[in-house]
Scaffold this motif. Structure first.
Motif, short mmCIF file in Angstrom:
data_model
loop_
_atom_site.label_atom_id
_atom_site.label_comp_id
_atom_site.label_asym_id
_atom_site.label_seq_id
_atom_site.Cartn_x
_atom_site.Cartn_y
_atom_site.Cartn_z
N GLY A 1 0.81 -1.22 0.00
CA GLY A 1 0.00 0.00 0.00
C GLY A 1 0.84 1.27 0.00
O GLY A 1 1.91 1.32 -0.62
N ALA A 2 0.37 2.27 0.75
CA ALA A 2 0.94 3.63 0.70
C ALA A 2 2.45 3.66 0.93
O ALA A 2 3.14 4.49 0.35
N PHE B 1 4.68 3.89 -1.93
CA PHE B 1 4.70 5.16 -2.65
C PHE B 1 5.90 6.03 -2.28
O PHE B 1 6.05 7.12 -2.82
N VAL C 1 7.94 7.91 -4.86
CA VAL C 1 7.57 9.19 -5.47
C VAL C 1 8.29 10.37 -4.80
O VAL C 1 9.00 11.11 -5.47
N PRO C 2 8.16 10.55 -3.46
CA PRO C 2 8.98 11.62 -2.86
C PRO C 2 10.47 11.43 -3.12
O PRO C 2 11.20 12.41 -3.26
N LYS D 1 -4.17 -0.03 4.01
CA LYS D 1 -3.12 0.19 3.02
C LYS D 1 -3.19 1.56 2.38
O LYS D 1 -2.26 2.01 1.72
N LEU D 2 -4.33 2.23 2.54
CA LEU D 2 -4.60 3.45 1.78
C LEU D 2 -3.72 4.62 2.22
O LEU D 2 -3.28 5.42 1.40
N LEU D 3 -3.49 4.71 3.52
CA LEU D 3 -2.62 5.77 4.05
C LEU D 3 -1.51 5.12 4.86
O LEU D 3 -1.57 3.92 5.14
N LEU D 4 -0.52 5.94 5.25
CA LEU D 4 0.55 5.38 6.07
C LEU D 4 0.02 5.09 7.47
O LEU D 4 -0.70 5.91 8.05
N THR E 1 5.47 6.18 9.28
CA THR E 1 5.90 7.49 8.79
C THR E 1 7.42 7.62 8.72
O THR E 1 7.97 8.04 7.71
N PHE F 1 8.88 5.63 5.88
CA PHE F 1 8.58 6.28 4.61
C PHE F 1 9.55 7.44 4.35
O PHE F 1 10.16 7.55 3.28
N VAL F 2 9.72 8.29 5.37
CA VAL F 2 10.57 9.48 5.20
C VAL F 2 12.04 9.09 5.02
O VAL F 2 12.72 9.61 4.13
N ALA G 1 12.66 7.53 1.58
CA ALA G 1 12.67 8.52 0.50
C ALA G 1 13.94 9.35 0.54
O ALA G 1 14.61 9.54 -0.48
N PHE G 2 14.30 9.83 1.74
CA PHE G 2 15.46 10.71 1.86
C PHE G 2 16.76 9.96 1.58
O PHE G 2 17.61 10.41 0.79
N THR H 1 7.58 17.39 0.84
CA THR H 1 7.34 15.95 0.67
C THR H 1 7.79 15.12 1.87
O THR H 1 7.38 13.97 2.01
N LEU H 2 8.64 15.68 2.73
CA LEU H 2 9.10 14.88 3.86
C LEU H 2 8.31 15.19 5.15
O LEU H 2 8.43 14.47 6.13
N ASP I 1 -0.77 13.13 4.77
CA ASP I 1 -1.18 11.73 4.94
C ASP I 1 -2.66 11.67 5.29
O ASP I 1 -3.05 11.33 6.40
N PHE J 1 -3.33 12.25 -0.37
CA PHE J 1 -1.97 11.69 -0.27
C PHE J 1 -1.36 11.47 -1.65
O PHE J 1 -0.20 11.79 -1.90
N TYR J 2 -2.15 10.92 -2.57
CA TYR J 2 -1.62 10.53 -3.87
C TYR J 2 -1.53 11.69 -4.84
O TYR J 2 -0.51 11.88 -5.49
N LEU K 1 1.29 14.22 -3.90
CA LEU K 1 2.65 13.80 -4.28
C LEU K 1 2.85 13.88 -5.79
O LEU K 1 3.91 14.31 -6.26
#
Lengths: 509, 69
Positions: free
Chosen positions: A74-75, A78, A81-82, A225-228, A233, A236-237, A240-241, B22-23, B29, B41-42, B45
């Protein structure tokens, strides 16, 4: 076998093969020089660089694995993307310096720069080995993309015959890469990217309409699954970073950047390359479309899912949604999409081995011609290694090694990227930091049985799950800085710096 | 050709915006406001992919050196 799909698929594949061989004559250069064979003569302008980097960074495996992750997790999936959003500001600022100093000093690899900047062949060797180690499984995984679509086309064989299409594809790839060097993937990338854009644009018009619109698609996603989730969190961060910091460090990214014809070409591309990120974002949503289309429950796809897991989600979605001939186009996009990064990665690995191992340690007096010849042969060996890896060993090893590769490559950040800005860091401090980062990062992954790169950092009572690469980099930086302070206090020689401040701004005259 | 501008830092500071946008996850969220059935959210982004391209383009133009003078 799906005949119309297979016919279209093989026609496109044949077209690319011809192009690959013609590429040797394109903007003809002396291919007995490593910078001509391995960097295309540093002559690629804005458009070619856009195609090459786009074809190279957004690999076939990415296009299979990202929606597979979204399909399964799920999310969280994603995060890609970031990652691609913040990677480009970094490239905008940092890459021109790297391009300039490499142009001024004739560097072909990142390790070349580290050697010249810190006068340390040993540190350069550590950087080169890390880059090779991170790239090899990545090449192997490109083959998975081909494997999955060949299977989805319904082409099957017994025993070693099952791998025949893969072997044929790789032999062809190896031949034209040997022959034309970086010019081959640059030329093929144009076809790859055209086919990918066509496929994704068609898919975004056709599939949501078939499924009753985006409202229905997102309604089919299980709510967790739709959101974190609250605990996701930090993962995810940091994913991405950390990934965005690592992007430029990968040899295939660096090779693509150094092959451009100037600083401004790179900067212009940071405004143009996000077009591919948009594709990636849409492709990530294919994961949800596959959920909404219930491909996982369809009996005709059960065999594919059993063999390739969630990686089969997108091929199954295409088979379900497109007419047969267009399935051929879409699958060709994935298979050709595997060839471009595989070629660039093998060239980048060959450059690294030849420059930083062969010429450094084995044959310091080798001629330019010999250097180019060795690189060509190494590019063959690297691809053969990847082929054997994927045919002979379970796929999970390649996946695990590629995950580890991401953790490892980030440990070259202090020497490669900070080194572009400061000479204050001491070479042995950098080496110690690298060793600590590599060890710690590998250990963190081992605690998950190498299944994941997420590690929960404990700070007192607080537990912060996050990307192991980033945690290891923090330890790496701490050791590098403390080591530098200690070595400076002890007056250990920091070595000569062969680069000059103006090298970092040099441009094509 | 005039000299290369070595201090484009003011413009480069603009490039920090995407990192914050984005971070800082708690900001986006969420499901609402959704657009055409796509949760916030989608589409947020995806929108930032376009915005980062525009930002890079702006900084590119602003730091352009004048050639041929």
């Amino acid at each position: 076998m799906n005949v119309p799909a297979a016919v279209v698929f093989f026609t496109l594949f044949a077209l690319v093969t011809v192009l690959g061989f013609v590429a040797a004559r394109w903007r003809r250069g002396d291919l007995d020089q490593l910078h001509e064979w391995g960097l295309g003569g540093r002559r690629f302008g804005t458009l070619v660089t856009w195609f090459l980097l786009g074809g190279d960074l957004y690999t076939a495996y990415t296009f299979i694995a990202v929606p597979a992750l979204v399909y399964g997790a799920g999310a969280l999936g994603f995060f890609a993307v970031p990652f691609t959003i913040i990677a480009y500001p970094i490239v905008f600022v940092v890459a021109p310096r790297l391009w300039s100093v490499s142009h001024a000093r004739g560097y072909i690899t990142g390790a070349d720069f580290v050697r010249g900047r810190f006068q340390s062949p040993l540190l350069a060797l550590a950087i080169a080995l890390t880059a090779l180690l991170a790239t090899m499984p990545y090449i192997a995984l490109q083959l998975v993309g081909i494997q999955v679509v060949v299977a989805a086309l319904g082409i099957e064989g017994q025993g070693w015959m099952a791998d025949l299409p893969l072997i044929v594809a790789f032999v062809i790839l190896a031949a034209y890469t040997y022959n034309a060097g970086l010019r081959a993937p640059a030329m093929i990338a144009v076809v790859k990217d055209a086919v990918i854009y066509v496929t994704v644009i068609a898919a975004i018009f056709v599939i949501p309409a078939q499924l009753g619109g985006f409202g229905k698609i997102f309604a089919a996603v299980p709510p967790p699954k739709l959101l974190l989730l609250p605990g996701q969190t930090s993962t995810f961060v940091t994913l991405a970073f950390g990934s965005s910091l690592a992007l430029m460090l990968y040899p295939h990214a660096m090779t693509g950047l150094l092959a451009s014809s100037g600083r401004r070409v790179i900067q212009r591309n940071t405004a143009l390359l996000p077009a591919y990120s948009l594709l990636l974002g849409i492709i990530a949503l294919f994961g949800y479309m596959a959920l909404a289309a219930h491909v996982g429950d369809a009996p005709e796809f059960a065999h594919g899912f059993q063999q390739y897991g969630a990686n089969y989600a997108v091929p199954a979605l295409f088979l379900r949604s497109f007419p047969s001939w267009f399935v051929g186009v879409a699958f060709a996009a994935i298979a050709i999409g595997a060839l471009v990064p595989a070629a660039v990665m093998s060239i980048a690995s060959a450059n690294l081995f030849t420059r930083n191992i062969y010429r450094e340690y084995l044959r310091p007096r080798c001629t330019d011609k010999e250097e180019a010849r060795v690189a060509k042969i190494v590019s063959l060996v690297v691809k053969l290694g990847a082929l054997v890896f994927i045919v002979a060993l379970p796929q999970k090893y390649a996946i695990q090694l590629q995950l580890l590769g991401g953790v490892w490559i980030l440990q070259t950040f202090p020497a490669m990227i900070l080194g572009l800005y400061t000479r204050w860091l001491h070479r042995w401090g950098l080496l110690a930091g690298w060793a600590v980062g590599m060890t710690l990062g590998t250990w963190m992954c081992s605690t998950t049985g190498f299944k994941s790169t997420t590690f929960a950092l404990r700070l007192g009572a607080l537990s912060v799950p996050g990307y192991a690469a980033l945690w290891a980099l923090l330890a790496n930086l701490a050791v590098t800085v403390l080591g530098t302070l200690a070595l400076s206090a002890l007056r250990v020689s920091p070595g000569e710096d062969e680069t000059h401040p103006e090298d970092y701004f040099s441009d094509r005259a | 050709m005039s000299g290369i501008r070595r201090n484009p830092w003011k413009w480069h500071a603009l490039l920090l915006i995407p990192f914050v946008a984005t971070l800082w996850v708690p900001f986006y969220d969420r499901v609402e406001p959704s657009v055409a059935g796509i949760p916030f959210f989608y589409w947020y982004l995806l929108l930032w992919i376009v915005l980062v391209a525009v930002l890079n383009g702006v900084v590119y133009v602003a730091t352009r050196e004048r050639r041929g003078e």
